[in-house]
Design a protein around this motif. Structure first.
Motif, short mmCIF file in Angstrom:
data_model
loop_
_atom_site.label_atom_id
_atom_site.label_comp_id
_atom_site.label_asym_id
_atom_site.label_seq_id
_atom_site.Cartn_x
_atom_site.Cartn_y
_atom_site.Cartn_z
N TYR A 67 -11.28 1.07 2.34
CA TYR A 67 -10.21 0.08 2.22
C TYR A 67 -10.74 -1.23 1.64
N ASP A 73 -14.38 5.24 8.42
CA ASP A 73 -13.68 4.14 7.76
C ASP A 73 -14.69 3.12 7.23
N ASP A 82 -7.51 5.33 -1.60
CA ASP A 82 -8.52 4.90 -0.65
C ASP A 82 -9.07 6.04 0.20
N HIS A 83 -8.80 7.28 -0.14
CA HIS A 83 -9.24 8.42 0.65
C HIS A 83 -10.07 9.40 -0.17
N LEU A 99 -16.18 -1.07 -5.43
CA LEU A 99 -15.26 0.06 -5.55
C LEU A 99 -15.78 1.07 -6.55
N ARG A 110 0.83 -1.21 0.00
CA ARG A 110 0.00 0.00 0.00
C ARG A 110 0.87 1.26 0.00
#
Length: 460
Positions: free
Chosen positions: A243, A212, A291-292, A273, A18
Motif C-alpha cells: 500500500y 502487508d 496493490d496485491h 513502487l 481506491r
C-alpha cells in the motif's frame, strides 16, 4: 512493468479513491437507516436462490494496545483487555439481530477478522466469538477464514490456537523492517520475530499467509525499502499487499505525529513502487492488480487467471458479487444493491444495540446507473479491461452512447499510453496499471460531478 515516465507522474498522480466499492464510502448518506438495511436483509432471505448465494462476514475488532502513527483505521487504544469482554457481548446481540432477519444457518464461505488488532482478544475470547458465529451461521467446508495478526501479539501457542479455531489464512502486519522507520511510526517488530512466526505458520499448514507492506512512510528511502523487500522475499509469503501511505493528518489524528519533512517525495515513492514490482515479479509473484501480489498457486492468483477476481472493502477477493455482513463498530457491509455502515463510536454502537436496533447509521441504495458504473469500474480494477458487449448485455444499454462523455475523456489517457481503446472495449496497458485508479475515476459520476478529491490519497 515498465518504468513510469516523469511526465505521466506529473499529469496523473492525483488524489483518487481506491475503489473497494462504487459508489465510494464517502457517498454514504444518513438517510439510509437500519430500517433500510433490515429490508435488504429480508429481501435476501426471501430470494428463491438464497441457498446458493455466497455470503461473507467481516468482524471489526477495534482495540489496539499501542498507536501506530500511520494508521487510518477506526481503533481504540487501550491496555485494558477487560474492555473486549463487553464488546463481545454486544457483537453477540448484533449477530442475533441478523439471524432474526435472515434465519439461522446461512452458509458462509468467507470470514475476515480485522481491526484494530483482532489478536487483542484472548484465545478464549476468540473461541467465544467463533462459537457465536457458528451457532448463527454455517461456516462452509473449504471456505476462506482469515484474521489480521499483529506479530507483536502472538506466539507459537497463539498460532496453534488460531488454527484450532478454524482460521486457515493469516495476514501479518509488517509495513517495514527498517528499525529507524519502525521507530518513526511507533511500531517496533524485528525481522527475526516475524521470520519465526512465519516458520511456525508454515508448520501449522495455513492455506495462505499474507504480509502487508507500506511504502511512503517517514524516513523510508528506496535503499532502505530495498532491504525490506529482500527480507520479505526470504519469508516468501503466499500473498503480499503493498500500500501507498496516504498522509491525511487533517482526517486522521495519529498522523499528526509524523513530521512531513520526513516523508519521501513522489519520485522516491515511485522508485519504491517500481523496485517492488520488479522484485516481486523476479521472485515469481503474480501482479493481481494495484496493490496485491500472489504466488501462482494461491487462490487469488487462480481467480485472476480465471476472471473471477473482485474487490470488496478488504481489497481483492476471490468471491464475485458476494453479499457481505459487517459486524462491529464502523463495519461496512453490502447486501444486494445496498451498502451500509455501523456507528463509528463505541458509545453510539452500544446505544443502538441496547435499544434492540441494528447499529447501522448510514449507507446507500444503489440505482441502475450506480450498478452499471460499478460493473465497469470493477472490471477495470480487477481484470484491467472492459468488454463493451458484456456491459451492454448485463445492463441493457448501448455502451458508446451511454458513456459518450467518459469515452471522450479516456482518449487523453489513451494518447498518454495508459489505455487502449478499440471497437470492442477498453484495456489498461502495463504503464496504465500504475494509474488504474485514474482510469476508473473517469467512470465515477459522483467524482466527476463535484471534483472534490482532496479527501483521497494520491494515486502514487
Amino acid at each position: 512493468m515498465p518504468a513510469v515516465l516523469p511526465g505521466l507522474l506529473q499529469r496523473f498522480d492525483v488524489p483518487g479513491p481506491r475503489y473497494t466499492s462504487y459508489p465510494t464510502v464517502d457517498r454514504f448518506v444518513e438517510a439510509f437507516t437500519a430500517v433500510d438495511y433490515e429490508q435488504a436483509l429480508t429481501q435476501r432471505r426471501d430470494r428463491a436462490s438464497v441457498a446458493t448465494l455466497p455470503l461473507s462476514l467481516y468482524v471489526h475488532i477495534p482495540f489496539c494496545e499501542s498507536l501506530c502513527y500511520y494508521c487510518a483505521c477506526n481503533k481504540i487504544i487501550t491496555k485494558h483487555h477487560s474492555r473486549s469482554a463487553g464488546y463481545l457481548r454486544y457483537l453477540g446481540r448484533e449477530i442475533g439481530l441478523h439471524t432474526a432477519q435472515l434465519g439461522q444457518g446461512q452458509s458462509v464461505t468467507q470470514l475476515h477478522l480485522g481491526g484494530g488488532t483482532p489478536t487483542f482478544l484472548s484465545d478464549d475470547e476468540l473461541g467465544e466469538l467463533m462459537a457465536m458465529l457458528r451457532r448463527s451461521f454455517t461456516l462452509a467446508a473449504g471456505g476462506e477464514y482469515s484474521i489480521e495478526v499483529d506479530p507483536r501479539t502472538v506466539d507459537a501457542g497463539r498460532l496453534r490456537s488460531l488454527s484450532d479455531l478454524g482460521f486457515n489464512r493469516l495476514s501479518f502486519g509488517v509495513q517495514d523492517f527498517d528499525p529507524e522507520v519502525q521507530k518513526a511510526v511507533h511500531r517496533i517488530q524485528p525481522f527475526a520475530q516475524v521470520k519465526e512466526l512465519m516458520a511456525l505458520a508454515r508448520e501449522l499448514a495455513f492455506d495462505s499467509i499474507n504480509v502487508d507492506l507500506i511504502y511512503g512512510l517517514p524516513l523510508q528511502t528506496p535503499e532502505s525499502f530495498a532491504r525490506t523487500l529482500a527480507q520479505v522475499l526470504q519469508l516468501r509469503p503466499d500473498r503480499i499487499a503493498l500500500y501507498a501511505y496516504a498522509h491525511l493528518p487533517e482526517r486522521f489524528k495519529p498522523q499528526r505525529r509524523i513530521h512531513p519533512a520526513d516523508l519521501p517525495g513522489a519520485a522516491a515513492k515511485l522508485a519504491m513502487l517500481a523496485q517492488s514490482l520488479e522484485a516481486f515479479g523476479d521472485a515469481g509473484y503474480v501482479y493481481i492488480g494495484m496493490d496485491h501480489f500472489a504466488l501462482p498457486g494461491d487462490a487469488l492468483a487462480v481467480a485472476k487467471r480465471q476472471g473471477r477476481l473482485h474487490r470488496n472493502f478488504q481489497g481483492y477477493s476471490t468471491q464475485p458479487d458476494c453479499d457481505l455482513i459487517g459486524l462491529g463498530v464502523s463495519a461496512i457491509g453490502r447486501i444486494g444493491a445496498s451498502y451500509s455502515q455501523n456507528a463509528k463510536t463505541m458509545d453510539e454502537y452500544c446505544d443502538h444495540l441496547d435499544q434492540g436496533r441494528l447499529p447501522v447509521v448510514r449507507g446507500l441504495a444503489l440505482n441502475r446507473d450506480d450498478l452499471a458504473r460499478r460493473a465497469v469500474i470493477m472490471a477495470l480494477m480487477c481484470q484491467g479491461q472492459v468488454i463493451f458487449e458484456s456491459i451492454e448485455q448485463a445492463w441493457l444499454l448501448d455502451f458508446r452512447s451511454y458513456f459518450t462523455t467518459e469515452l471522450d475523456q479516456l482518449r487523453e489517457l489513451a494518447d498518454a499510453g495508459l489505455v487502449v481503446l478499440d471497437a470492442s472495449g477498453i484495456e489498461v496497458t502495463a504503464q496504465g496499471w500504475f494509474f488504474v485508479r485514474a482510469v476508473a475515476m473517469v467512470f465515477d459520476r459522483y467524482l466527476q460531478a463535484d471534483r472534490h478529491r482532496t479527501n483521497f490519497s494520491r494515486i502514487i
